[in-house]
Design an enzyme around this catalytic site. Sequence first.
Site, mmCIF file in Angstrom:
data_model
loop_
_atom_site.group_PDB
_atom_site.id
_atom_site.type_symbol
_atom_site.label_atom_id
_atom_site.label_comp_id
_atom_site.label_asym_id
_atom_site.label_seq_id
_atom_site.Cartn_x
_atom_site.Cartn_y
_atom_site.Cartn_z
ATOM 1 N N HIS A 268 0.844 -1.197 0.000
ATOM 2 C CA HIS A 268 0.000 0.000 0.000
ATOM 3 C C HIS A 268 0.882 1.250 0.000
ATOM 4 C CE1 HIS A 268 -3.276 2.602 0.609
ATOM 5 N NE2 HIS A 268 -3.756 2.206 1.780
ATOM 6 N N HIS A 307 -1.277 -0.222 -11.676
ATOM 7 C CA HIS A 307 -2.199 0.162 -10.605
ATOM 8 C C HIS A 307 -3.476 -0.655 -10.749
ATOM 9 C CE1 HIS A 307 -4.652 2.740 -8.011
ATOM 10 N NE2 HIS A 307 -3.500 3.165 -7.517
ATOM 11 N N ASP A 363 3.774 6.601 -6.979
ATOM 12 C CA ASP A 363 4.999 6.303 -6.227
ATOM 13 C C ASP A 363 6.262 6.406 -7.076
ATOM 14 O OD1 ASP A 363 3.730 5.656 -3.764
ATOM 15 O OD2 ASP A 363 2.977 3.856 -4.736
HETATM 16 C C1 LIG Z 1 -0.016 -2.077 -8.430
HETATM 17 C C2 LIG Z 1 -0.169 -3.569 -8.749
HETATM 18 C C3 LIG Z 1 -0.081 -4.364 -7.430
HETATM 19 C C4 LIG Z 1 -1.529 -3.787 -9.419
HETATM 20 O O1 LIG Z 1 -1.701 -5.146 -9.589
HETATM 21 P P1 LIG Z 1 -2.963 -5.823 -10.301
HETATM 22 O O2 LIG Z 1 -4.001 -4.827 -10.613
HETATM 23 O O3 LIG Z 1 -3.342 -6.984 -9.467
HETATM 24 O O4 LIG Z 1 -2.354 -6.273 -11.705
HETATM 25 P P2 LIG Z 1 -1.680 -7.679 -12.051
HETATM 26 O O5 LIG Z 1 -0.650 -8.014 -11.023
HETATM 27 O O6 LIG Z 1 -2.778 -8.675 -12.284
HETATM 28 O O7 LIG Z 1 -0.936 -7.350 -13.412
HETATM 29 C C5 LIG Z 1 -1.484 -7.524 -14.727
HETATM 30 C C6 LIG Z 1 -0.356 -7.887 -15.686
HETATM 31 O O8 LIG Z 1 0.628 -6.824 -15.739
HETATM 32 C C7 LIG Z 1 1.894 -7.284 -15.242
HETATM 33 N N1 LIG Z 1 2.409 -6.248 -14.356
HETATM 34 C C8 LIG Z 1 1.694 -5.529 -13.445
HETATM 35 N N2 LIG Z 1 2.474 -4.611 -12.858
HETATM 36 C C9 LIG Z 1 3.700 -4.754 -13.406
HETATM 37 C C10 LIG Z 1 4.922 -4.091 -13.200
HETATM 38 N N3 LIG Z 1 5.026 -3.093 -12.323
HETATM 39 N N4 LIG Z 1 5.994 -4.495 -13.898
HETATM 40 C C11 LIG Z 1 5.900 -5.506 -14.813
HETATM 41 N N5 LIG Z 1 4.755 -6.168 -15.049
HETATM 42 C C12 LIG Z 1 3.669 -5.794 -14.358
HETATM 43 C C13 LIG Z 1 1.597 -8.566 -14.478
HETATM 44 O O9 LIG Z 1 2.712 -9.414 -14.455
HETATM 45 C C14 LIG Z 1 0.438 -9.108 -15.268
HETATM 46 O O10 LIG Z 1 0.954 -9.670 -16.456
HETATM 47 P P3 LIG Z 1 0.317 -11.051 -17.071
HETATM 48 O O11 LIG Z 1 -1.073 -10.673 -17.497
HETATM 49 O O12 LIG Z 1 1.223 -11.413 -18.184
HETATM 50 O O13 LIG Z 1 0.315 -12.040 -15.938
HETATM 51 C C15 LIG Z 1 0.964 -4.021 -9.710
HETATM 52 O O14 LIG Z 1 0.861 -3.304 -10.927
HETATM 53 C C16 LIG Z 1 2.344 -3.859 -9.088
HETATM 54 O O15 LIG Z 1 2.778 -4.743 -8.351
HETATM 55 N N6 LIG Z 1 3.059 -2.733 -9.403
HETATM 56 C C17 LIG Z 1 4.365 -2.500 -8.814
HETATM 57 C C18 LIG Z 1 4.253 -2.014 -7.378
HETATM 58 C C19 LIG Z 1 3.744 -0.592 -7.276
HETATM 59 O O16 LIG Z 1 4.222 0.319 -7.946
HETATM 60 N N7 LIG Z 1 2.761 -0.394 -6.387
HETATM 61 C C20 LIG Z 1 2.210 0.922 -6.122
HETATM 62 C C21 LIG Z 1 0.791 1.023 -6.491
HETATM 63 S S1 LIG Z 1 0.229 2.693 -6.265
#
Ligand SMILES: CC(C)(COP(=O)(O)OP(=O)(O)OC[C@H]1O[C@@H](n2cnc3c(N)ncnc32)[C@H](O)[C@@H]1OP(=O)(O)O)[C@@H](O)C(=O)NCCC(=O)NCCS
Length: 435
Positions: A268, A307, A363
């Site tokens: 978060h 996101h 972020d």
């Molecule tokens: C924010 C986050 C948790 C959202 O997750 P989510 O909505 O559950 O999305 P998913 O994890 O299902 O991702 C969808 C696809 O994009 C990819 N993906 C998502 N974020 C990614 C990233 N930062 N880098 C590379 N690939 C990413 C996933 O591997 C997935 O690929 P696939 O379909 O081939 O399996 C995720 O994007 C993330 O972990 N980002 C990095 C951490 C971050 O910056 N967090 C701050 C949020 S404000």
Amino acid sequence: MAQDTLTITDNRTNQTYTIPIEKGAVRAMDFRKIKTDPEDFGLMTYDPAFMNTASCRSSITFIDGERGILRYRGYPIEVLAEHCSFLEVAYLLLFGELPNEAELQDWVYEITHHTMLHETTKKFMEGFRYNAHPMAMLVSTVAALSTVYPQARDIRDPKNRLLQIKRLIAKMPSIAAMSYRHSLGFPYVYPDNDLSYTENFMNMLWRIVEPKYVATPALARALDVLFILHADHEQNCSANTMRSVGSAHTDPYLTTAAAAAALAGPLHGGANEEVLKMLDEIGSMENVSAYVKRAKEGHGKLMGFGHRVYKNYDPRAKIIKRTAEQVFEVTGRNPKLDIALELERIVLDDEYFIKRKLYPNVDFYSGIIYQAMGFRPEMFTVLFAIPRTVGWLAQWQEMLNDPEQKIARPRQVWTGHEVRQFIPLAKRTTAAPLP
Ligand SMILES: CC(C)(COP(=O)(O)OP(=O)(O)OC[C@H]1O[C@@H](n2cnc3c(N)ncnc32)[C@H](O)[C@@H]1OP(=O)(O)O)[C@@H](O)C(=O)NCCC(=O)NCCS
């Protein structure tokens, strides 16, 4: 038949039900009448992690993730960040309207005159270990304020509630600054009522021996803008915690401490710290392409991208990027910015990220600014918690004033045993292995 309805056929019974659709939602309780027989409990909806469940009606913050839109009480975030101060936006979030000049003056006066911490709170903080994490100190100290203001338990009285809201918004920077100075072994600095909200925070953080601390205006404004951007974000994990704990009529200090605890998690409020680690790991512009390639091959994610809600450029990231340039004019350029810009350039042009709608989030640039301003990474989540307190309190008030809300109490889908025969200790032959 009315158009705004949903008709469901239960194939177990061949019965058909029609339920209303309101603002794009159906009421989960309408499914309870779908039963196989009169003894049946009725149908539930199953939604781990609230992926598609609205837990409330709200008029505070609006997000359209597909189009990259964020508005507080109807005002676009870009407009508020350009024209308002953080406390002006706090007023808007809490009371629904922007203040006029006199209202703003009163509001600023009130917040300014609640920034002092009781000496017992200071003593309490002195008791933390020298290496205590500032966020853990903040969470515990906010909870401890409940012991200083026992009248806060009367959450039904709006006047009393408002007093606690002012105290919380006012004291957050004081607690945050004390936790920072404690981790450095520096003496605590008392608030200075001549200063603005962010200038005073900077004074409590960084004043050493000078008789009067004078913040660099560009840095104070940048912090104010960052506070505006972080003030609320509708029903995220910590806002949901605030509403859930508050629904038990817990006092606002304990409730806010619970919300801050949710924010402390790396999934978060902790992601900006991870971005800095990633940029350090990349090290230089030449390594960016190889790092992106590794992420595409499944070796780690690119921190600060993607996101759950935004499937477009996070509007806050755009503003932060601009703010970064203004900060660097004062502090000198953080070399990590060039790596970040190169990373963004490559990602926005890459089929893998385009297909998955992965854009920079809030972020991605905030940590680079905070570091340039002199904050250590452990402080980043604390810097998030200060402004988000306003959002939590606005959500808390809205929940308490909503006649439809009750104590939050989800259901479960039972996957355990049916009733079992008890076996006395001496007769048990198999034991569950210790984990
Ligand atoms: C924010 C986050 C948790 C959202 O997750 P989510 O909505 O559950 O999305 P998913 O994890 O299902 O991702 C969808 C696809 O994009 C990819 N993906 C998502 N974020 C990614 C990233 N930062 N880098 C590379 N690939 C990413 C996933 O591997 C997935 O690929 P696939 O379909 O081939 O399996 C995720 O994007 C993330 O972990 N980002 C990095 C951490 C971050 O910056 N967090 C701050 C949020 S404000």
